[in-house]
Design a protein around this motif. Structure first.
Motif, PDB file in Angstrom:
ATOM      1  N   TYR A 195       0.874  -1.180   0.000  1.00  0.00           N
ATOM      2  CA  TYR A 195       0.000   0.000   0.000  1.00  0.00           C
ATOM      3  C   TYR A 195       0.908   1.225   0.000  1.00  0.00           C
ATOM      4  CZ  TYR A 195      -3.792  -3.210   1.132  1.00  0.00           C
ATOM      5  OH  TYR A 195      -4.710  -4.236   1.104  1.00  0.00           O
ATOM      6  N   ARG A 196       0.785   2.028  -1.058  1.00  0.00           N
ATOM      7  CA  ARG A 196       1.663   3.188  -1.224  1.00  0.00           C
ATOM      8  C   ARG A 196       0.871   4.483  -1.167  1.00  0.00           C
ATOM      9  NH1 ARG A 196       6.275   3.809  -3.824  1.00  0.00           N
ATOM     10  NH2 ARG A 196       5.402   5.285  -5.315  1.00  0.00           N
ATOM     11  N   SER A 197       1.399   5.447  -0.439  1.00  0.00           N
ATOM     12  CA  SER A 197       0.847   6.782  -0.527  1.00  0.00           C
ATOM     13  C   SER A 197       1.116   7.327  -1.932  1.00  0.00           C
ATOM     14  CB  SER A 197       1.494   7.681   0.529  1.00  0.00           C
ATOM     15  OG  SER A 197       0.925   8.969   0.514  1.00  0.00           O
ATOM     16  N   LYS A 198       0.172   8.106  -2.468  1.00  0.00           N
ATOM     17  CA  LYS A 198       0.320   8.593  -3.851  1.00  0.00           C
ATOM     18  C   LYS A 198       1.422   9.639  -3.977  1.00  0.00           C
ATOM     19  CE  LYS A 198      -3.415  11.970  -3.178  1.00  0.00           C
ATOM     20  NZ  LYS A 198      -4.745  12.417  -3.636  1.00  0.00           N
ATOM     21  N   GLY A 199       1.863  10.197  -2.864  1.00  0.00           N
ATOM     22  CA  GLY A 199       2.914  11.206  -2.879  1.00  0.00           C
ATOM     23  C   GLY A 199       3.367  11.488  -1.467  1.00  0.00           C
ATOM     24  N   MET A 200       4.214  12.522  -1.332  1.00  0.00           N
ATOM     25  CA  MET A 200       4.687  12.918  -0.007  1.00  0.00           C
ATOM     26  C   MET A 200       4.885  14.433   0.017  1.00  0.00           C
ATOM     27  SD  MET A 200       7.993  13.600  -0.992  1.00  0.00           S
ATOM     28  CE  MET A 200       9.309  12.922  -2.040  1.00  0.00           C
ATOM     29  N   TYR A 201       5.020  14.943   1.233  1.00  0.00           N
ATOM     30  CA  TYR A 201       5.297  16.366   1.432  1.00  0.00           C
ATOM     31  C   TYR A 201       6.812  16.524   1.515  1.00  0.00           C
ATOM     32  CZ  TYR A 201       0.359  16.314   2.676  1.00  0.00           C
ATOM     33  OH  TYR A 201      -1.005  16.129   2.660  1.00  0.00           O
ATOM     34  N   PHE A 202       7.367  17.257   0.557  1.00  0.00           N
ATOM     35  CA  PHE A 202       8.818  17.408   0.472  1.00  0.00           C
ATOM     36  C   PHE A 202       9.264  18.649   1.235  1.00  0.00           C
ATOM     37  CE2 PHE A 202      12.663  19.073  -1.505  1.00  0.00           C
ATOM     38  CZ  PHE A 202      13.490  17.956  -1.477  1.00  0.00           C
ATOM     39  N   PHE A 203      10.161  18.441   2.201  1.00  0.00           N
ATOM     40  CA  PHE A 203      10.745  19.525   2.980  1.00  0.00           C
ATOM     41  C   PHE A 203      12.237  19.614   2.676  1.00  0.00           C
ATOM     42  CE2 PHE A 203       6.848  19.347   5.151  1.00  0.00           C
ATOM     43  CZ  PHE A 203       6.765  20.304   6.154  1.00  0.00           C
ATOM     44  N   SER A 204      12.748  20.821   2.556  1.00  0.00           N
ATOM     45  CA  SER A 204      14.182  21.050   2.434  1.00  0.00           C
ATOM     46  C   SER A 204      14.636  21.902   3.609  1.00  0.00           C
ATOM     47  CB  SER A 204      14.503  21.754   1.111  1.00  0.00           C
ATOM     48  OG  SER A 204      15.887  22.004   1.007  1.00  0.00           O
ATOM     49  N   ASP A 205      15.587  21.384   4.377  1.00  0.00           N
ATOM     50  CA  ASP A 205      16.055  22.068   5.592  1.00  0.00           C
ATOM     51  C   ASP A 205      14.883  22.477   6.481  1.00  0.00           C
ATOM     52  OD1 ASP A 205      18.801  21.816   4.999  1.00  0.00           O
ATOM     53  OD2 ASP A 205      18.660  23.512   3.623  1.00  0.00           O
ATOM     54  N   ASN A 206      13.948  21.554   6.625  1.00  0.00           N
ATOM     55  CA  ASN A 206      12.791  21.681   7.518  1.00  0.00           C
ATOM     56  C   ASN A 206      11.763  22.721   7.079  1.00  0.00           C
ATOM     57  OD1 ASN A 206      13.627  19.640   9.259  1.00  0.00           O
ATOM     58  ND2 ASN A 206      14.877  21.039  10.469  1.00  0.00           N
ATOM     59  N   ILE A 207      11.846  23.150   5.830  1.00  0.00           N
ATOM     60  CA  ILE A 207      10.868  24.085   5.275  1.00  0.00           C
ATOM     61  C   ILE A 207      10.091  23.372   4.170  1.00  0.00           C
ATOM     62  CG2 ILE A 207      10.495  26.301   4.135  1.00  0.00           C
ATOM     63  CD1 ILE A 207      11.591  26.521   6.982  1.00  0.00           C
ATOM     64  N   TYR A 208       8.761  23.430   4.259  1.00  0.00           N
ATOM     65  CA  TYR A 208       7.928  22.790   3.242  1.00  0.00           C
ATOM     66  C   TYR A 208       8.137  23.451   1.888  1.00  0.00           C
ATOM     67  CZ  TYR A 208       3.917  21.511   0.424  1.00  0.00           C
ATOM     68  OH  TYR A 208       3.123  21.077  -0.609  1.00  0.00           O
ATOM     69  N   LYS A 209       8.345  22.612   0.854  1.00  0.00           N
ATOM     70  CA  LYS A 209       8.576  23.117  -0.492  1.00  0.00           C
ATOM     71  C   LYS A 209       7.455  22.750  -1.467  1.00  0.00           C
ATOM     72  CE  LYS A 209      12.524  25.047   0.404  1.00  0.00           C
ATOM     73  NZ  LYS A 209      12.678  26.525   0.375  1.00  0.00           N
ATOM     74  N   THR A 210       7.053  21.482  -1.483  1.00  0.00           N
ATOM     75  CA  THR A 210       6.103  21.055  -2.501  1.00  0.00           C
ATOM     76  C   THR A 210       5.594  19.648  -2.177  1.00  0.00           C
ATOM     77  OG1 THR A 210       5.808  20.790  -4.896  1.00  0.00           O
ATOM     78  CG2 THR A 210       7.850  19.968  -3.973  1.00  0.00           C
ATOM     79  N   GLU A 211       4.578  19.228  -2.896  1.00  0.00           N
ATOM     80  CA  GLU A 211       4.195  17.823  -2.895  1.00  0.00           C
ATOM     81  C   GLU A 211       4.983  17.140  -4.007  1.00  0.00           C
ATOM     82  OE1 GLU A 211       0.015  16.886  -2.673  1.00  0.00           O
ATOM     83  OE2 GLU A 211      -0.429  18.890  -1.889  1.00  0.00           O
ATOM     84  N   SER A 212       5.475  15.956  -3.720  1.00  0.00           N
ATOM     85  CA  SER A 212       6.315  15.271  -4.695  1.00  0.00           C
ATOM     86  C   SER A 212       6.086  13.773  -4.595  1.00  0.00           C
ATOM     87  CB  SER A 212       7.794  15.625  -4.436  1.00  0.00           C
ATOM     88  OG  SER A 212       8.615  15.117  -5.472  1.00  0.00           O
ATOM     89  N   SER A 213       6.911  13.006  -5.288  1.00  0.00           N
ATOM     90  CA  SER A 213       6.802  11.552  -5.268  1.00  0.00           C
ATOM     91  C   SER A 213       8.184  10.945  -5.366  1.00  0.00           C
ATOM     92  CB  SER A 213       5.924  11.068  -6.429  1.00  0.00           C
ATOM     93  OG  SER A 213       5.762   9.666  -6.371  1.00  0.00           O
ATOM     94  N   ASN A 214       8.343   9.792  -4.734  1.00  0.00           N
ATOM     95  CA  ASN A 214       9.638   9.124  -4.710  1.00  0.00           C
ATOM     96  C   ASN A 214       9.387   7.621  -4.651  1.00  0.00           C
ATOM     97  OD1 ASN A 214      12.405   8.635  -4.456  1.00  0.00           O
ATOM     98  ND2 ASN A 214      12.694  10.305  -3.009  1.00  0.00           N
ATOM     99  N   VAL A 215      10.450   6.843  -4.572  1.00  0.00           N
ATOM    100  CA  VAL A 215      10.298   5.390  -4.434  1.00  0.00           C
ATOM    101  C   VAL A 215       9.532   5.070  -3.164  1.00  0.00           C
ATOM    102  CG1 VAL A 215      11.529   3.226  -4.094  1.00  0.00           C
ATOM    103  CG2 VAL A 215      12.368   4.885  -5.758  1.00  0.00           C
ATOM    104  N   ASN A 216       9.888   5.730  -2.063  1.00  0.00           N
ATOM    105  CA  ASN A 216       9.184   5.526  -0.796  1.00  0.00           C
ATOM    106  C   ASN A 216       8.481   6.809  -0.397  1.00  0.00           C
ATOM    107  OD1 ASN A 216       8.203   4.720   1.665  1.00  0.00           O
ATOM    108  ND2 ASN A 216      10.197   4.546   2.656  1.00  0.00           N
TER     109      ASN A 216
END
Length: 230
Positions: A111-132
């Motif tokens: 069961y995979r989430s369709k995406g994730m919340y991408f943070f850079s240096d603890n700041i929210y940047k965008t919704e994205s997708s990765n292997v996990n």
């Protein structure tokens, strides 16, 4: 019902935040829900007392991330295993959403989430997708596959190379993926041998020794940042 499996090595400050995200789930944790932490830093014992959190201080370093993951899932007591790296976080609705997917769409192996919340240096940047993005595996599936002998990119092999029956969730993302933070990211090293990757980890990560009592806490308002996106 769910075991959150977290591999950790010399990043206890991040691990404290990962634990806090597990303890901060919107719905009360079931008695059987657990977070299983595998620490193979021979110089450190982590301590944290909570009925739903189990830390295994393994007294032999694993030869690869894949070997650590394979051994770790076998220590989990539940049939559904969610992989969370020690520098990533669960969203507050993560376990609720995964349980809803399992109940409404039974019979899948992953069961995979369709995406994730991408943070850079603890700041929210965008919704994205990765292997996990927040992958939940059945133990039965992990039992039937052969784990690769590698560190880095093992997620792709375990998830996509064994003809798994995969369900991609339509619900809100279950994971906050964190980048930067002046730490070591295996996924940033490219194709390297496990020996090279593990040696590099020893060079750059925290070399504190002894007993470390963990104090779960958030250092930033991660949930406040992602609430603005929903």
């Amino acid at each position: 019902m769910i075991s959150v499996l977290t591999l950790s090595y010399k990043r206890h400050h991040f691990l404290e935040e990962a634990i806090q995200s597990f303890l901060s789930q919107e719905d009360d944790l079931f008695v059987e829900d657990e977070m299983v932490i595998i620490n193979d830093n021979l110089d450190v014992d982590y301590i944290f007392e909570h009925p739903n959190v189990r830390i295994i201080n393994h007294k032999e370093r694993f030869p690869s991330i894949s070997a650590k993951l394979e051994w770790g899932y076998k220590q989990c007591k539940n049939s559904f295993i969610y992989r969370l790296d020690d520098d990533d976080l669960l969203t507050p609705w993560a376990l609720t959403n995964v349980k809803n997917d399992i109940r409404r769409h039974p019979g899948f192996e992953i069961y995979r989430s369709k995406g994730m919340y991408f943070f850079s240096d603890n700041i929210y940047k965008t919704e994205s997708s990765n292997v996990n993005n927040g992958n939940m595996y059945t133990k039965e599936y992990l039992d039937r596959i052969k784990f690769p002998d590698k560190s880095g990119d093992e997620d792709a092999n375990i998830t996509f190379d064994h003809q798994a029956q995969i369900y991609e969730s339509k619900l809100k993302h279950t994971m906050i993926y964190r980048w930067g933070m002046n730490t070591f990211h295996i996924s940033g090293m490219g194709a390297q041998s496990s020996e090279t990757i593990l040696n590099q980890a020893d060079k750059v990560l925290d070399n504190t020794k002894g007993i470390i009592t963990l104090h779960p806490n958030f250092k930033e308002d991660y949930y406040g940042q992602i609430s603005k996106t929903n």
